[in-house]
Design an enzyme around this catalytic site. Structure first.
Site, PDB file in Angstrom:
ATOM      1  CD1 TRP A 101       8.417  -7.029  25.405  1.00  0.00           C
ATOM      2  CD2 TRP A 101       8.290  -9.205  24.893  1.00  0.00           C
ATOM      3  NE1 TRP A 101       8.048  -7.709  26.538  1.00  0.00           N
ATOM      4  CE2 TRP A 101       7.966  -9.039  26.252  1.00  0.00           C
ATOM      5  CE3 TRP A 101       8.284 -10.490  24.349  1.00  0.00           C
ATOM      6  CZ2 TRP A 101       7.626 -10.124  27.085  1.00  0.00           C
ATOM      7  CZ3 TRP A 101       7.950 -11.566  25.173  1.00  0.00           C
ATOM      8  CH2 TRP A 101       7.627 -11.377  26.520  1.00  0.00           C
ATOM      9  CG  ASP A 168       4.594  -6.206  20.119  1.00  0.00           C
ATOM     10  OD1 ASP A 168       3.476  -6.083  20.658  1.00  0.00           O
ATOM     11  OD2 ASP A 168       5.514  -6.890  20.612  1.00  0.00           O
ATOM     12  CE  LYS A 192       2.749  -7.371  28.708  1.00  0.00           C
ATOM     13  NZ  LYS A 192       3.434  -8.152  27.681  1.00  0.00           N
TER      14      LYS A 192
HETATM   15  C1  LIG Z   1       4.195  -8.891  26.906  1.00  0.00           C
HETATM   16  C2  LIG Z   1       4.652  -8.527  25.570  1.00  0.00           C
HETATM   17  C3  LIG Z   1       4.778  -9.478  24.545  1.00  0.00           C
HETATM   18  C4  LIG Z   1       4.532 -10.938  24.759  1.00  0.00           C
HETATM   19  O1  LIG Z   1       3.197 -11.199  24.837  1.00  0.00           O
HETATM   20  P1  LIG Z   1       2.632 -12.687  24.987  1.00  0.00           P
HETATM   21  O2  LIG Z   1       1.173 -12.471  24.805  1.00  0.00           O
HETATM   22  O3  LIG Z   1       3.015 -13.143  26.352  1.00  0.00           O
HETATM   23  O4  LIG Z   1       3.249 -13.526  23.939  1.00  0.00           O
HETATM   24  C5  LIG Z   1       5.157  -9.031  23.298  1.00  0.00           C
HETATM   25  N1  LIG Z   1       5.412  -7.742  23.062  1.00  0.00           N
HETATM   26  C6  LIG Z   1       5.302  -6.807  24.021  1.00  0.00           C
HETATM   27  C7  LIG Z   1       5.583  -5.378  23.699  1.00  0.00           C
HETATM   28  C8  LIG Z   1       4.926  -7.176  25.305  1.00  0.00           C
HETATM   29  O5  LIG Z   1       4.814  -6.242  26.262  1.00  0.00           O
END
Ligand SMILES: *Cc1c(COP(=O)(O)O)cnc(C)c1O
Length: 358
Positions: A101, A168, A192
């Site tokens: 990511w 993030d 998540k």
């Molecule tokens: C799952 C994830 C993403 C992507 O998320 P989307 O909502 O599917 O774009 C980005 N960063 C991390 C750390 C993730 O676990």
């Protein structure tokens, strides 16, 4: 049979959240309307939005000057929108490459300025978080991925830098207290730790906005979403509602402190079995182990048993344990709503597997 869902995302939520969400689809708060057919400008939905934002403020203990908004597009959209909103044309931003990511975030950011990748663990297949690096003091921000969902590593602390952090937090938000003093922006896809797929939470220090000259389309402009209280256009009504229900659940269950204690208990339980059981080993540096996603594999000698292990997991009601293709083996994702009992079921299966195959 109870299913124990260790999926990396979309992830589990508390059963009562699913119940309330289901009820809202049929008849929202006895209005006789489904939440799905209700105006996003109704007083009922306005109350949902306000409660969701106020729970974010309360749970994260946001200091004055921070604004929380809910947008659509997933965390992946923020890989571009964060630098679009925060990085001046000829400016510089620092990034650290700690996983899939982070790598994607770096690729997207390059369209908006000079991107200085201060460290990377890519050559080691991201098995650790780099430690010795320096962040240039003229960077507009330093971007990190606090928890690397795919590889199972996590920053134990937010790094100390002289520039604001852009983080993030998709896979570990609301699981420990963040020192907001260090933060410029946090973004997190809901699916998540916060709710279902379909909305993304942004928390931003408002004084960092408005410093770029480029044209920002309205839907991509954080300032517009702040000004319109996340309802500039039709927001993702249902994902925001379910996120709000889940944040209520977090609060009711002791808030971030309790969520952190739960995540420590779950991760200690799984890692101590991974370390004890001679069939298995962890895939990451011990000091960087994620509390949310535990990655582990079978030791060399037992590698042919991978499908057998997946089968016994399945028979015990354990779902979503297969590792990401870039790591192999297994990944136990243990987000906020996961009960310790579910981790105990997995540990028991590992012990039983050792007794029969070891
Ligand atoms: C799952 C994830 C993403 C992507 O998320 P989307 O909502 O599917 O774009 C980005 N960063 C991390 C750390 C993730 O676990």
């Amino acid at each position: 049979m109870k299913i124990h869902n260790f999926s990396a995302g979309p992830s589990i939520l508390a059963p009562e959240v699913f119940q309330e969400a289901a009820q809202a689809v049929v008849n929202f708060q006895d209005t006789g309307l489904s939440l799905l057919e209700m105006s996003h400008r109704s007083k009922e939905f306005d109350a949902v939005l306000n409660e969701a934002i106020s729970l974010v403020n309360e749970l994260l203990e946001l200091p004055d000057g921070f604004k929380a908004i809910f947008v659509s597009g997933g965390a992946s959209t923020q890989f571009a929108l964060a630098p679009m909103n925060l990085l001046p044309q000829n400016g510089k931003a620092a990034y650290i490459n700690t996983g899939t990511w982070a790598d994607k975030a770096i690729k997207e950011a390059k369209a908006f300025g000079n991107i200085d990748v201060v460290a990377s663990s890519k050559e080691d297949n991201y098995t650790h978080i780099p430690k010795n690096y320096s962040v240039p003091s003229d960077a507009a921000f330093f971007h990190i991925t606090s928890n690397n969902t795919v590889f199972g590593t996590q920053f134990r602390n937010m790094p100390e830098t002289s520039v604001p952090l852009v983080v993030d937090m998709s896979s570990d938000i609301f699981s420990y207290k963040v020192d907001m003093e260090k933060i410029g922006l946090i973004y997190a896809g809901a699916q998540k730790n916060m709710g279902p797929a379909g909305t993304t939470l942004i928390v931003v220090r408002e004084d960092l906005l408005g410093k770029v000259d480029r044209h920002i389309p309205s839907m991509f402009d954080y300032r517009i979403h702040i000004k319109k209280n996340s309802a500039y256009n039709t927001p993702p009504v249902f994902p925001i509602y379910v996120s709000m229900l889940n944040l209520r659940w977090v609060k009711k269950n002791g808030g971030i402190k309790a969520m952190e204690a739960r995540s420590i208990a779950r991760s200690e339980m799984i890692y101590s079995e991974v370390d004890r059981n001679p069939l298995f080993r962890g895939t990451t540096a011990v000091e960087d182990r994620s509390r949310m996603n535990a990655t582990f594999v079978l030791n060399e000698k037992y590698q042919s048993l991978e499908n057998d292990f997946l089968e016994v997991c399945k028979n015990a009601g354990i779902s979503g344990i297969k590792g990401h293709r870039s790591v192999g083996g297994f990944r136990a994702s243990m987000y906020n709503a996961m009960e310790l009992d579910s981790v105990q079921v997995l540990v028991d299966v590992m012990k039983d597997f050792e007794e029969r195959k070891g």
